[in-house]
Design a protein around this motif. Structure first.
Motif, mmCIF file in Angstrom:
data_model
loop_
_atom_site.group_PDB
_atom_site.id
_atom_site.type_symbol
_atom_site.label_atom_id
_atom_site.label_comp_id
_atom_site.label_asym_id
_atom_site.label_seq_id
_atom_site.Cartn_x
_atom_site.Cartn_y
_atom_site.Cartn_z
ATOM 1 N N GLY A 149 -9.891 -8.903 21.866
ATOM 2 C CA GLY A 149 -9.933 -9.194 20.433
ATOM 3 C C GLY A 149 -10.981 -10.234 20.085
ATOM 4 N N MET A 150 -11.158 -11.262 20.931
ATOM 5 C CA MET A 150 -12.172 -12.284 20.672
ATOM 6 C C MET A 150 -13.576 -11.694 20.810
ATOM 7 N N VAL A 151 -13.753 -10.815 21.809
ATOM 8 C CA VAL A 151 -15.058 -10.178 21.976
ATOM 9 C C VAL A 151 -15.386 -9.317 20.770
ATOM 10 N N THR A 152 -14.419 -8.548 20.301
ATOM 11 C CA THR A 152 -14.632 -7.681 19.133
ATOM 12 C C THR A 152 -14.965 -8.508 17.893
ATOM 13 N N ARG A 153 -14.270 -9.620 17.717
ATOM 14 C CA ARG A 153 -14.546 -10.452 16.542
ATOM 15 C C ARG A 153 -15.943 -11.060 16.600
ATOM 16 N N LEU A 154 -16.368 -11.507 17.768
ATOM 17 C CA LEU A 154 -17.717 -12.050 17.901
ATOM 18 C C LEU A 154 -18.768 -10.972 17.620
ATOM 19 N N GLN A 155 -18.498 -9.735 18.051
ATOM 20 C CA GLN A 155 -19.429 -8.644 17.769
ATOM 21 C C GLN A 155 -19.515 -8.363 16.275
ATOM 22 N N ARG A 156 -18.405 -8.481 15.576
ATOM 23 C CA ARG A 156 -18.427 -8.290 14.123
ATOM 24 C C ARG A 156 -19.263 -9.364 13.440
ATOM 25 N N TRP A 157 -19.347 -10.526 14.051
ATOM 26 C CA TRP A 157 -20.164 -11.603 13.484
ATOM 27 C C TRP A 157 -21.637 -11.485 13.862
ATOM 28 N N GLY A 158 -21.982 -10.418 14.546
ATOM 29 C CA GLY A 158 -23.383 -10.184 14.881
ATOM 30 C C GLY A 158 -23.801 -10.647 16.252
ATOM 31 N N VAL A 159 -22.869 -11.089 17.075
ATOM 32 C CA VAL A 159 -23.207 -11.539 18.423
ATOM 33 C C VAL A 159 -23.327 -10.312 19.335
ATOM 34 N N PRO A 160 -24.405 -10.181 20.122
ATOM 35 C CA PRO A 160 -24.509 -9.058 21.064
ATOM 36 C C PRO A 160 -23.338 -9.038 22.033
ATOM 37 N N LYS A 161 -22.981 -7.829 22.471
ATOM 38 C CA LYS A 161 -21.783 -7.701 23.298
ATOM 39 C C LYS A 161 -21.893 -8.508 24.586
ATOM 40 N N ALA A 162 -23.043 -8.468 25.261
ATOM 41 C CA ALA A 162 -23.182 -9.199 26.520
ATOM 42 C C ALA A 162 -22.974 -10.700 26.309
ATOM 43 N N VAL A 163 -23.556 -11.219 25.229
ATOM 44 C CA VAL A 163 -23.391 -12.646 24.927
ATOM 45 C C VAL A 163 -21.940 -12.952 24.584
ATOM 46 N N ALA A 164 -21.319 -12.079 23.791
ATOM 47 C CA ALA A 164 -19.920 -12.290 23.410
ATOM 48 C C ALA A 164 -19.014 -12.273 24.636
ATOM 49 N N VAL A 165 -19.254 -11.340 25.557
ATOM 50 C CA VAL A 165 -18.436 -11.264 26.763
ATOM 51 C C VAL A 165 -18.594 -12.530 27.600
ATOM 52 N N TRP A 166 -19.833 -13.000 27.757
ATOM 53 C CA TRP A 166 -20.046 -14.212 28.547
ATOM 54 C C TRP A 166 -19.391 -15.425 27.885
ATOM 55 N N MET A 167 -19.441 -15.528 26.560
ATOM 56 C CA MET A 167 -18.814 -16.653 25.868
ATOM 57 C C MET A 167 -17.304 -16.641 26.075
ATOM 58 N N VAL A 168 -16.692 -15.481 25.883
ATOM 59 C CA VAL A 168 -15.244 -15.380 26.043
ATOM 60 C C VAL A 168 -14.847 -15.580 27.504
ATOM 61 N N PHE A 169 -15.630 -15.048 28.425
ATOM 62 C CA PHE A 169 -15.313 -15.175 29.846
ATOM 63 C C PHE A 169 -15.405 -16.635 30.295
ATOM 64 N N LEU A 170 -16.411 -17.367 29.840
ATOM 65 C CA LEU A 170 -16.516 -18.785 30.191
ATOM 66 C C LEU A 170 -15.366 -19.579 29.588
ATOM 67 N N LEU A 171 -14.942 -19.211 28.376
ATOM 68 C CA LEU A 171 -13.775 -19.865 27.773
ATOM 69 C C LEU A 171 -12.521 -19.584 28.608
ATOM 70 N N PHE A 172 -12.401 -18.361 29.097
ATOM 71 C CA PHE A 172 -11.270 -17.991 29.955
ATOM 72 C C PHE A 172 -11.293 -18.802 31.251
ATOM 73 N N LEU A 173 -12.468 -18.936 31.868
ATOM 74 C CA LEU A 173 -12.565 -19.730 33.094
ATOM 75 C C LEU A 173 -12.219 -21.193 32.832
ATOM 76 N N GLY A 174 -12.654 -21.732 31.688
ATOM 77 C CA GLY A 174 -12.315 -23.114 31.356
ATOM 78 C C GLY A 174 -10.819 -23.312 31.189
ATOM 79 N N ALA A 175 -10.154 -22.351 30.506
ATOM 80 C CA ALA A 175 -8.700 -22.439 30.343
ATOM 81 C C ALA A 175 -7.992 -22.309 31.683
ATOM 82 N N LEU A 176 -8.500 -21.431 32.552
ATOM 83 C CA LEU A 176 -7.910 -21.262 33.876
ATOM 84 C C LEU A 176 -8.076 -22.537 34.710
ATOM 85 N N GLY A 177 -9.270 -23.161 34.612
ATOM 86 C CA GLY A 177 -9.499 -24.412 35.332
ATOM 87 C C GLY A 177 -8.595 -25.527 34.838
#
Length: 360
Positions: free
Chosen positions: A54-82
């Motif tokens: 859902g976060m990736v889809t929302r970032l794409q709606r805001w005009g963020v490329p999918k690869a960039v959106a995935v990396w942003m959400v994935f890094l946020l996920f790693l930070g929360a996991l850490g």
């Protein structure tokens, strides 16, 4: 009897799509039940990817490329996991260790208070009943100590399993997010061309699952975080441990809050007795539960799950017994799946008889 059975089969399984859907559902349940332990990292990655999609889809709606959106959400996920394994888990582990060390002293204090009950309430409690209760509790504690020792001796395989999860799950989450379109296209390409019933079930189910899983994850974080702040301000012992317990209690509707009340009340009683501090603690906990049920849940779960409370409790018991924690977590989505299948199944609803209306 044969005629009745043949009529039932023709009514519910005359549609080929119904047969295909039944086979796919049975195959899916069989795979999860039979190979759930081996597929646990894969299923865990699917769950987290679904949460983050859902976060990736929302970032794409805001005009963020999918690869960039995935990396942003994935890094946020790693930070929360850490943060989880670097801050929350060590804090909770320390408090669990402290509680186990102090438990014998707490039990001695508890037994000393029980001994005086026959003197205070001779008409209600006898000394023989107290002796039986104490002996039963000591026996249960002995079994618990043996179980704890066995778990500590078997801790190395568990540690290795956690390390495997910490490596595999983030990798799976990343690829599920990055290649979600390709994976879905591949799966859809293996389904029958005529899948009207499957589309009906998925349309009804998709919004419910997305709303429930993401909302439940946010609810756990909010309820657990607020509980920790309140317990820490009040000076409650084992605040982090109790807060985690309260946060996870929202997974079990109607039952979790009741179960979490007992350890909170016991810790408060051993710490303060029946004083003003204990009363304040129980009032604060009651307010947290009331705000969760009457304010937070309606906001998070905008698409209400239209299930009867009996159906919800039955789903928790059945799926929790089958798959443990994940069965409890997904009990309501799985019950919603069953409801969606029954609604879309041919012959599931008899047409209402027409009523002739007399015209003047």
């Amino acid at each position: 009897m044969i005629t009745v059975f043949r009529s039932w089969v023709q009514r519910y399984f005359s549609d080929e799509q119904a047969v295909v859907l039944a086979v796919l559902l049975a195959l899916g349940f069989a795979i999860v039940i039979g190979f759930g332990g081996k597929l646990a990292p894969l299923l865990t990655g699917v769950v987290f990817a679904y949460l983050l999609q859902g976060m990736v889809t929302r970032l794409q709606r805001w005009g963020v490329p999918k690869a960039v959106a995935v990396w942003m959400v994935f890094l946020l996920f790693l930070g929360a996991l850490g943060a989880l394994f670097g801050i929350v888990v060590p804090l909770v582990w320390r408090q669990v260790t402290n509680l186990l060390n102090e438990l014998p002293g707490m039990l001695v204090q508890w037994q000393a208070q029980l001994v005086h009950l026959p003197e205070q309430y001779p008409a209600l409690v006898s000394s023989g009943q107290i002796d039986r209760i104490v002996a039963s509790v000591n026996g249960e504690l002995g079994q618990f100590g043996q179980w704890l020792l066995s778990q500590s001796l078997a801790g190395l395989p568990v540690l290795l399993t956690i390390l495997v999860y910490l490596v595999l799950v983030p990798i799976l989450v990343f690829f599920f997010l990055m290649d979600s379109d390709k994976i879905i296209a591949w799966l859809v390409g293996r389904l029958p061309r005529e899948r009207r019933m499957m589309n009906e079930v998925w349309t009804e189910l998709n919004q419910q699952i997305a709303n429930y899983i993401r909302g439940k994850a946010v609810e756990i974080l909010i309820v657990g975080g607020i509980s920790y702040l309140c317990f820490a301000v009040l000076g409650v012992n084992y605040a982090a441990l109790l807060a985690v317990m309260v946060g996870l209690s929202v997974l079990v509707p109607y039952i979790g809050a009741t179960i979490a009340t007992l350890p909170i009340a016991l810790i408060g009683l051993f710490q303060w007795g029946l004083g003003n501090e204990f009363m304040v603690l129980m009032i604060v906990y009651a307010v947290i539960q009331a705000l969760d049920g009457n304010v937070l849940v309606p906001i998070l779960f905008s698409e209400a799950v239209n299930l009867h409370p009996v159906a919800i409790i039955a789903a928790v018991v059945i799926f929790g017994g089958l798959w443990g924690f994940w069965g409890i977590f997904f009990a309501i989505p799985l019950a919603t799946l069953c409801k969606a299948v029954l609604n879309a199944w041919p012959g599931g609803h008899e047409p209402e008889p027409e009523v002739a209306v007399a015209t003047p």
